[in-house]
Design a protein around this motif. Structure first.
Motif, PDB file in Angstrom:
ATOM      1  N   SER A 269       0.878  -0.996   0.201  1.00 29.87           N
ATOM      2  CA  SER A 269       0.200  -0.193  -0.105  1.00 29.87           C
ATOM      3  C   SER A 269       0.903   1.114  -0.172  1.00 29.87           C
ATOM      4  O   SER A 269       0.485   2.438  -0.696  1.00 29.87           O
ATOM      5  CB  SER A 269      -0.908  -0.052   1.078  1.00 29.87           C
ATOM      6  OG  SER A 269      -1.781  -1.071   1.388  1.00 29.87           O
ATOM      7  N   ILE A 270       1.890   1.112   0.681  1.00 29.80           N
ATOM      8  CA  ILE A 270       2.826   2.282   0.664  1.00 29.80           C
ATOM      9  C   ILE A 270       3.361   2.481  -0.489  1.00 29.80           C
ATOM     10  O   ILE A 270       3.575   3.823  -0.812  1.00 29.80           O
ATOM     11  CB  ILE A 270       3.898   2.078   1.905  1.00 29.80           C
ATOM     12  CG1 ILE A 270       3.354   2.184   3.156  1.00 29.80           C
ATOM     13  CG2 ILE A 270       5.108   3.483   1.844  1.00 29.80           C
ATOM     14  CD1 ILE A 270       4.305   1.941   4.466  1.00 29.80           C
ATOM     15  N   GLU A 271       3.948   1.719  -1.088  1.00 26.81           N
ATOM     16  CA  GLU A 271       4.470   1.592  -2.509  1.00 26.81           C
ATOM     17  C   GLU A 271       3.344   2.357  -3.585  1.00 26.81           C
ATOM     18  O   GLU A 271       3.861   2.791  -4.517  1.00 26.81           O
ATOM     19  CB  GLU A 271       4.958   0.223  -2.990  1.00 26.81           C
ATOM     20  CG  GLU A 271       6.407  -0.022  -2.361  1.00 26.81           C
ATOM     21  CD  GLU A 271       6.826  -1.578  -2.584  1.00 26.81           C
ATOM     22  OE1 GLU A 271       7.963  -1.682  -2.811  1.00 26.81           O
ATOM     23  OE2 GLU A 271       5.999  -2.471  -2.760  1.00 26.81           O
ATOM     24  N   ALA A 272       2.132   2.201  -3.242  1.00 25.78           N
ATOM     25  CA  ALA A 272       1.168   2.570  -4.238  1.00 25.78           C
ATOM     26  C   ALA A 272       0.422   3.893  -3.521  1.00 25.78           C
ATOM     27  O   ALA A 272      -0.382   4.295  -4.332  1.00 25.78           O
ATOM     28  CB  ALA A 272       0.015   1.522  -4.136  1.00 25.78           C
ATOM     29  N   GLY A 273       1.276   4.572  -2.761  1.00 31.19           N
ATOM     30  CA  GLY A 273       0.864   5.978  -2.423  1.00 31.19           C
ATOM     31  C   GLY A 273       0.313   6.081  -1.050  1.00 31.19           C
ATOM     32  O   GLY A 273       0.050   7.401  -0.641  1.00 31.19           O
ATOM     33  N   ALA A 274       0.097   5.301   0.061  1.00 32.07           N
ATOM     34  CA  ALA A 274       0.131   5.291   1.183  1.00 32.07           C
ATOM     35  C   ALA A 274       0.829   6.193   1.975  1.00 32.07           C
ATOM     36  O   ALA A 274       2.100   5.869   1.742  1.00 32.07           O
ATOM     37  CB  ALA A 274      -0.538   4.063   1.835  1.00 32.07           C
ATOM     38  N   ASN A 275       0.717   7.123   2.960  1.00 28.86           N
ATOM     39  CA  ASN A 275       1.558   7.668   3.502  1.00 28.86           C
ATOM     40  C   ASN A 275       1.153   7.803   5.201  1.00 28.86           C
ATOM     41  O   ASN A 275       1.776   8.738   5.819  1.00 28.86           O
ATOM     42  CB  ASN A 275       1.779   9.065   3.248  1.00 28.86           C
ATOM     43  CG  ASN A 275       0.620  10.146   3.532  1.00 28.86           C
ATOM     44  OD1 ASN A 275      -0.536   9.573   3.453  1.00 28.86           O
ATOM     45  ND2 ASN A 275       0.808  11.360   3.770  1.00 28.86           N
ATOM     46  N   VAL A 276       0.480   7.066   5.415  1.00 27.06           N
ATOM     47  CA  VAL A 276       0.047   6.756   7.059  1.00 27.06           C
ATOM     48  C   VAL A 276       0.258   5.285   7.555  1.00 27.06           C
ATOM     49  O   VAL A 276      -0.291   4.542   6.623  1.00 27.06           O
ATOM     50  CB  VAL A 276      -1.345   7.404   7.092  1.00 27.06           C
ATOM     51  CG1 VAL A 276      -1.657   7.470   8.737  1.00 27.06           C
ATOM     52  CG2 VAL A 276      -1.368   8.882   6.982  1.00 27.06           C
ATOM     53  N   LEU A 277       0.698   5.057   8.659  1.00 24.84           N
ATOM     54  CA  LEU A 277       0.533   3.795   9.426  1.00 24.84           C
ATOM     55  C   LEU A 277      -0.200   4.165  10.675  1.00 24.84           C
ATOM     56  O   LEU A 277       0.167   4.994  11.421  1.00 24.84           O
ATOM     57  CB  LEU A 277       1.751   3.123   9.494  1.00 24.84           C
ATOM     58  CG  LEU A 277       2.302   2.363   8.418  1.00 24.84           C
ATOM     59  CD1 LEU A 277       3.936   2.073   8.537  1.00 24.84           C
ATOM     60  CD2 LEU A 277       1.443   1.085   8.046  1.00 24.84           C
ATOM     61  N   MET A 278      -1.131   3.244  11.266  1.00 28.63           N
ATOM     62  CA  MET A 278      -1.520   3.096  12.497  1.00 28.63           C
ATOM     63  C   MET A 278      -1.372   2.209  13.303  1.00 28.63           C
ATOM     64  O   MET A 278      -2.116   1.272  13.505  1.00 28.63           O
ATOM     65  CB  MET A 278      -3.071   3.128  12.271  1.00 28.63           C
ATOM     66  CG  MET A 278      -3.641   4.454  11.216  1.00 28.63           C
ATOM     67  SD  MET A 278      -5.294   4.449  10.644  1.00 28.63           S
ATOM     68  CE  MET A 278      -6.038   4.766  12.282  1.00 28.63           C
ATOM     69  N   PRO A 279      -0.420   2.555  14.175  1.00 29.10           N
ATOM     70  CA  PRO A 279      -0.095   1.308  15.346  1.00 29.10           C
ATOM     71  C   PRO A 279      -1.193   1.318  16.053  1.00 29.10           C
ATOM     72  O   PRO A 279      -1.874   2.088  16.578  1.00 29.10           O
ATOM     73  CB  PRO A 279       1.313   1.992  16.113  1.00 29.10           C
ATOM     74  CG  PRO A 279       1.451   3.586  15.606  1.00 29.10           C
ATOM     75  CD  PRO A 279       0.605   3.492  14.230  1.00 29.10           C
ATOM     76  N   ASN A 280      -1.445  -0.031  16.455  1.00 33.41           N
ATOM     77  CA  ASN A 280      -2.771  -0.314  17.332  1.00 33.41           C
ATOM     78  C   ASN A 280      -2.396  -0.191  18.929  1.00 33.41           C
ATOM     79  O   ASN A 280      -1.531  -1.001  19.381  1.00 33.41           O
ATOM     80  CB  ASN A 280      -3.438  -1.651  16.901  1.00 33.41           C
ATOM     81  CG  ASN A 280      -4.637  -1.742  17.711  1.00 33.41           C
ATOM     82  OD1 ASN A 280      -4.669  -1.331  18.517  1.00 33.41           O
ATOM     83  ND2 ASN A 280      -5.410  -2.580  17.092  1.00 33.41           N
ATOM     84  N   ILE A 281      -2.624   0.796  19.589  1.00 38.10           N
ATOM     85  CA  ILE A 281      -2.218   0.953  20.985  1.00 38.10           C
ATOM     86  C   ILE A 281      -3.205   0.608  21.980  1.00 38.10           C
ATOM     87  O   ILE A 281      -3.117   0.930  23.089  1.00 38.10           O
ATOM     88  CB  ILE A 281      -1.304   2.183  20.980  1.00 38.10           C
ATOM     89  CG1 ILE A 281      -2.572   3.467  20.958  1.00 38.10           C
ATOM     90  CG2 ILE A 281      -0.088   2.450  20.540  1.00 38.10           C
ATOM     91  CD1 ILE A 281      -2.152   5.011  21.200  1.00 38.10           C
ATOM     92  N   THR A 282      -4.326  -0.205  21.586  1.00 43.33           N
ATOM     93  CA  THR A 282      -5.065  -0.929  22.230  1.00 43.33           C
ATOM     94  C   THR A 282      -4.600  -1.739  23.197  1.00 43.33           C
ATOM     95  O   THR A 282      -3.819  -2.581  22.788  1.00 43.33           O
ATOM     96  CB  THR A 282      -6.294  -1.440  21.444  1.00 43.33           C
ATOM     97  OG1 THR A 282      -6.758  -0.677  20.517  1.00 43.33           O
ATOM     98  CG2 THR A 282      -7.463  -1.914  22.234  1.00 43.33           C
TER      99      THR A 282
END
Ligand code: SAH
Ligand code: SF4
Length: 339
Positions: A269-282
């Protein structure tokens, strides 16, 4: 440049490698090689709705329901803030309006303990305009509400009778109330056509989203959509690339659902243009009870481990982690103008 339906239909016919290359180039021009982090807190799995696709729908009696207390949430935020996180996303089921006051008081406390240096994003479903406004007044910065699919009939079916129109009206209210606006859709819903993907991208573009979240639909055994066909990861990669081309400035996450469908789904997804990651801190103790879909990754890892793992993953695709607050680019530009 805004793409028309015809342009998007043509782009959708390109070989995936070509599309991905174009999208990454556009991302590099606007966002560089940085990947922003947003700490995700799944604060409650209690929901009064019954969306056909969702593992925590109210009819699923196999779910252990939980609700984190304000104290628990504030402790998670404090730890995340000390680690460097500057955005906290509170996501949960949709519950009646008497919870709004409690959310507002939580938001103000989060803003206090983070000295107003962190953004708060909410993702709690459809509320009234006045409720959204109360949340903004309490200090909330952003709201995520996916439209799920731009196909009105399919929308009504998968949302158990609720209309696309009500979702779009809520998105208007969200913008009017003063939030940065996030929406998006699931990729590969049952009965979807190639044309539906184009319509999804077109709607995301018309909504001029600040944040665009898309992920593969993954069928859950305890839902009416159990046994539906699983779409391949490439369809989500393609959708991510199209979304990036249609909305160059949008913040687009590489979703956990993509990482759950394919071990390299987030990197792709990052290679296709994503620029955010959401570490799950639950907290690990309740994470396993927030199963919107099966096979969700990182259930045994705490937030710190998630961030470490993500740093390694972004490096492998030539990017670095950005601990900035990552506001909508339209706001960042206004701030520069005002200075
Ligand atoms: N209750 C809120 C937020 C929680 S659901 C809401 O519905 O907006 C967050 C997102 O999870 C949904 O918008 C949907 O796109 C996604 N989701 C739910 N079930 C899913 C499934 N089976 N596969 C993939 N994504 C799913
Ligand atoms: Fe509830 Fe959201 Fe799941 Fe629908 S998708 S059942 S609103 S948690």
């Amino acid at each position: 440049m805004k793409y028309s339906r015809k342009d998007l239909t043509e782009l959708n016919k390109l070989p995936i490698e070509e599309l991905v290359k174009l999208a990454r180039k556009k991302t590099d021009q606007i966002h560089g090689k940085k990947v922003l982090l947003r700490g995700l807190i799944e604060h409650s799995n209690i929901c009064s709705l019954n969306c056909l696709y969702c593992g925590i729908r109210s009819s699923n009696k196999n779910v252990d329901r939980y609700h984190l207390t304000h104290e628990e949430i504030l402790a998670i935020v404090k730890k995340g803030f000390d680690t460097g996180l500057r955005t906290f996303v509170l996501q949960g089921g949709e519950v009646a309006s008497d919870k709004t006051q409690s959310i507002c008081s939580l938001v103000s406390k989060i803003k206090q303990i983070t000295r107003n240096e962190a953004a708060v994003t909410l993702s709690l479903g459809i509320k009234s305009y006045s409720e959204y406004k109360e949340m903004v007044d309490a200090g909330a910065d952003r709201y995520l509400l996916r439209f799920e699919t731009a196909n009105p009939e399919l929308h009504r079916y998968i949302r158990n009778g609720l209309s696309l129109f009500s979702r779009l009206r809520a998105l208007e209210d969200i913008r009017k109330a003063g939030f940065e606006v996030g929406s998006g859709f699931m990729v590969g819903l049952p009965g979807e056509s190639d044309n539906d993907l184009v319509e999804n991208i077109l709607l995301a573009s018309e909504l001029e989203l600040d944040m665009g979240g898309i992920g593969p639909f993954i069928p859950h055994d305890d839902t009416p959509l159990s046994g539906s066909k699983q779409s391949p990861i490439d369809l989500t990669v393609k959708a991510t690339a199209l979304l990036r081309l249609a909305l160059p400035e949008c913040h687009i996450p590489a979703t956990t659902a993509a990482g759950s469908l394919d071990p390299l789904g987030r990197e792709k997804s990052i290679e296709a243009g994503a620029n955010v990651l959401m570490p799950n801190i639950t907290p690990v103790a309740v994470k396993k009870n927030y199963l919107l879909y099966p096979g969700k990754i990182c259930l045994d890892e705490d937030g710190g481990e998630c961030i470490g793992c993500m740093s390694m993953r972004v490096k492998r695709v030539g990017c670095t982690i950005d601990y900035g607050i990552g506001s909508a680019l339209r706001l960042a530009k206004n701030q520069i103008k005002e200075a």
